[in-house]
Write a protein that holds these residues in place. Sequence first.
Motif, PDB file in Angstrom:
ATOM      1  N   MET A   1       0.851  -1.176   0.000  1.00 27.99           N
ATOM      2  CA  MET A   1       0.000   0.000   0.000  1.00 27.99           C
ATOM      3  C   MET A   1       0.893   1.235   0.000  1.00 27.99           C
ATOM      4  N   ASN A   2       0.557   2.169  -0.854  1.00 30.36           N
ATOM      5  CA  ASN A   2       1.251   3.448  -0.885  1.00 30.36           C
ATOM      6  C   ASN A   2       0.671   4.366   0.178  1.00 30.36           C
ATOM      7  N   ILE A   3       1.501   5.222   0.713  1.00 35.75           N
ATOM      8  CA  ILE A   3       1.040   6.251   1.637  1.00 35.75           C
ATOM      9  C   ILE A   3       1.373   7.588   0.993  1.00 35.75           C
ATOM     10  N   VAL A   4       0.362   8.428   0.841  1.00 30.13           N
ATOM     11  CA  VAL A   4       0.577   9.745   0.260  1.00 30.13           C
ATOM     12  C   VAL A   4       0.078  10.810   1.226  1.00 30.13           C
ATOM     13  N   HIS A   5       0.791  11.900   1.276  1.00 25.34           N
ATOM     14  CA  HIS A   5       0.361  13.040   2.077  1.00 25.34           C
ATOM     15  C   HIS A   5      -0.619  13.858   1.237  1.00 25.34           C
ATOM     16  N   PRO A   6      -1.497  14.615   1.864  1.00 29.50           N
ATOM     17  CA  PRO A   6      -2.485  15.379   1.104  1.00 29.50           C
ATOM     18  C   PRO A   6      -1.879  16.202  -0.037  1.00 29.50           C
ATOM     19  N   ALA A   7      -0.752  16.835   0.215  1.00 34.46           N
ATOM     20  CA  ALA A   7      -0.124  17.651  -0.822  1.00 34.46           C
ATOM     21  C   ALA A   7       0.339  16.817  -2.017  1.00 34.46           C
ATOM     22  N   GLN A   8       0.534  15.511  -1.826  1.00 32.76           N
ATOM     23  CA  GLN A   8       0.995  14.617  -2.891  1.00 32.76           C
ATOM     24  C   GLN A   8      -0.141  13.851  -3.562  1.00 32.76           C
ATOM     25  N   THR A   9      -1.326  13.904  -2.988  1.00 34.69           N
ATOM     26  CA  THR A   9      -2.429  13.042  -3.432  1.00 34.69           C
ATOM     27  C   THR A   9      -2.782  13.253  -4.889  1.00 34.69           C
ATOM     28  N   GLU A  10      -2.977  14.519  -5.302  1.00 33.35           N
ATOM     29  CA  GLU A  10      -3.372  14.770  -6.684  1.00 33.35           C
ATOM     30  C   GLU A  10      -2.311  14.282  -7.669  1.00 33.35           C
ATOM     31  N   GLN A  11      -1.027  14.470  -7.332  1.00 29.98           N
ATOM     32  CA  GLN A  11       0.042  14.008  -8.219  1.00 29.98           C
ATOM     33  C   GLN A  11       0.054  12.480  -8.288  1.00 29.98           C
ATOM     34  N   TRP A  12      -0.123  11.804  -7.128  1.00 26.09           N
ATOM     35  CA  TRP A  12      -0.155  10.349  -7.131  1.00 26.09           C
ATOM     36  C   TRP A  12      -1.317   9.846  -7.984  1.00 26.09           C
ATOM     37  N   LEU A  13      -2.484  10.463  -7.821  1.00 28.92           N
ATOM     38  CA  LEU A  13      -3.650  10.056  -8.601  1.00 28.92           C
ATOM     39  C   LEU A  13      -3.412  10.279 -10.094  1.00 28.92           C
ATOM     40  N   ALA A  14      -2.846  11.428 -10.452  1.00 27.44           N
ATOM     41  CA  ALA A  14      -2.581  11.729 -11.868  1.00 27.44           C
ATOM     42  C   ALA A  14      -1.563  10.754 -12.452  1.00 27.44           C
ATOM     43  N   ASP A  15      -0.478  10.511 -11.733  1.00 27.66           N
ATOM     44  CA  ASP A  15       0.548   9.583 -12.216  1.00 27.66           C
ATOM     45  C   ASP A  15      -0.005   8.173 -12.343  1.00 27.66           C
ATOM     46  N   SER A  16      -0.754   7.740 -11.342  1.00 30.27           N
ATOM     47  CA  SER A  16      -1.326   6.393 -11.360  1.00 30.27           C
ATOM     48  C   SER A  16      -2.352   6.239 -12.478  1.00 30.27           C
ATOM     49  N   ALA A  17      -3.151   7.276 -12.705  1.00 31.08           N
ATOM     50  CA  ALA A  17      -4.136   7.231 -13.784  1.00 31.08           C
ATOM     51  C   ALA A  17      -3.432   7.143 -15.127  1.00 31.08           C
ATOM     52  N   SER A  18      -2.358   7.892 -15.279  1.00 32.89           N
ATOM     53  CA  SER A  18      -1.599   7.867 -16.523  1.00 32.89           C
ATOM     54  C   SER A  18      -0.994   6.483 -16.773  1.00 32.89           C
ATOM     55  N   GLU A  19      -0.428   5.881 -15.728  1.00 35.62           N
ATOM     56  CA  GLU A  19       0.176   4.549 -15.847  1.00 35.62           C
ATOM     57  C   GLU A  19      -0.855   3.481 -16.150  1.00 35.62           C
ATOM     58  N   SER A  20      -2.011   3.587 -15.512  1.00 32.93           N
ATOM     59  CA  SER A  20      -3.014   2.521 -15.631  1.00 32.93           C
ATOM     60  C   SER A  20      -3.979   2.729 -16.790  1.00 32.93           C
ATOM     61  N   GLY A  21      -4.090   3.972 -17.254  1.00 27.33           N
ATOM     62  CA  GLY A  21      -5.076   4.270 -18.289  1.00 27.33           C
ATOM     63  C   GLY A  21      -6.499   4.305 -17.751  1.00 27.33           C
ATOM     64  N   GLN A  22      -6.632   4.327 -16.437  1.00 19.74           N
ATOM     65  CA  GLN A  22      -7.938   4.332 -15.774  1.00 19.74           C
ATOM     66  C   GLN A  22      -8.130   5.654 -15.042  1.00 19.74           C
ATOM     67  N   PRO A  23      -9.368   6.148 -14.952  1.00 18.36           N
ATOM     68  CA  PRO A  23      -9.596   7.370 -14.182  1.00 18.36           C
ATOM     69  C   PRO A  23      -9.322   7.129 -12.696  1.00 18.36           C
ATOM     70  N   ALA A  24      -8.826   8.155 -12.038  1.00 20.88           N
ATOM     71  CA  ALA A  24      -8.459   8.031 -10.631  1.00 20.88           C
ATOM     72  C   ALA A  24      -9.640   8.355  -9.723  1.00 20.88           C
ATOM     73  N   LEU A  25      -9.567   7.822  -8.494  1.00 21.62           N
ATOM     74  CA  LEU A  25     -10.667   7.948  -7.545  1.00 21.62           C
ATOM     75  C   LEU A  25     -10.136   8.252  -6.149  1.00 21.62           C
ATOM     76  N   LEU A  26     -10.740   9.225  -5.500  1.00 24.23           N
ATOM     77  CA  LEU A  26     -10.502   9.477  -4.084  1.00 24.23           C
ATOM     78  C   LEU A  26     -11.683   8.868  -3.350  1.00 24.23           C
ATOM     79  N   LEU A  27     -11.430   7.820  -2.584  1.00 20.79           N
ATOM     80  CA  LEU A  27     -12.488   7.086  -1.889  1.00 20.79           C
ATOM     81  C   LEU A  27     -12.568   7.573  -0.451  1.00 20.79           C
ATOM     82  N   ASP A  28     -13.645   8.275  -0.145  1.00 19.96           N
ATOM     83  CA  ASP A  28     -13.868   8.819   1.196  1.00 19.96           C
ATOM     84  C   ASP A  28     -14.661   7.790   1.988  1.00 19.96           C
ATOM     85  N   VAL A  29     -14.036   7.212   3.017  1.00 19.44           N
ATOM     86  CA  VAL A  29     -14.669   6.112   3.755  1.00 19.44           C
ATOM     87  C   VAL A  29     -15.263   6.570   5.088  1.00 19.44           C
ATOM     88  N   ARG A  30     -15.460   7.878   5.248  1.00 21.56           N
ATOM     89  CA  ARG A  30     -16.057   8.396   6.480  1.00 21.56           C
ATOM     90  C   ARG A  30     -17.577   8.238   6.455  1.00 21.56           C
TER      91      ARG A  30
END
Length: 115
Positions: free
Chosen positions: A1-30
Amino acid sequence: MNIVHPAQTEQWLADSASESGQPALLLDVREPWEVQTASVKPGDGYTVVQMPMRSVPARYLELNKEQPIACMCHHGARSAQVAHFLMQQGFSRVANVHGGINAWSQEKDPSVPLY
């Protein structure tokens, strides 16, 4: 599991979406009342889905296993459990937002209320 800080979240999502070819998702489990109190808006290249932690075992099949997913809760404990669960179910691109929405407010977007 990756751990990202809030300031890094958008970049991680963008990079991961680019690598996977899939749209990225922020899953709020509250819980719904928590989301009403403070929430994150969808950003460039990712959507936000609310799925309370207790509902994830019954609903995780609604998610795409190839989709990059960053999990978030209030402080990071529940989302870490959900991220771990998703990885056990075969999800390959999962991260936990370190410090949750509390850290998001402090590090990234002070307009998000603290509670």
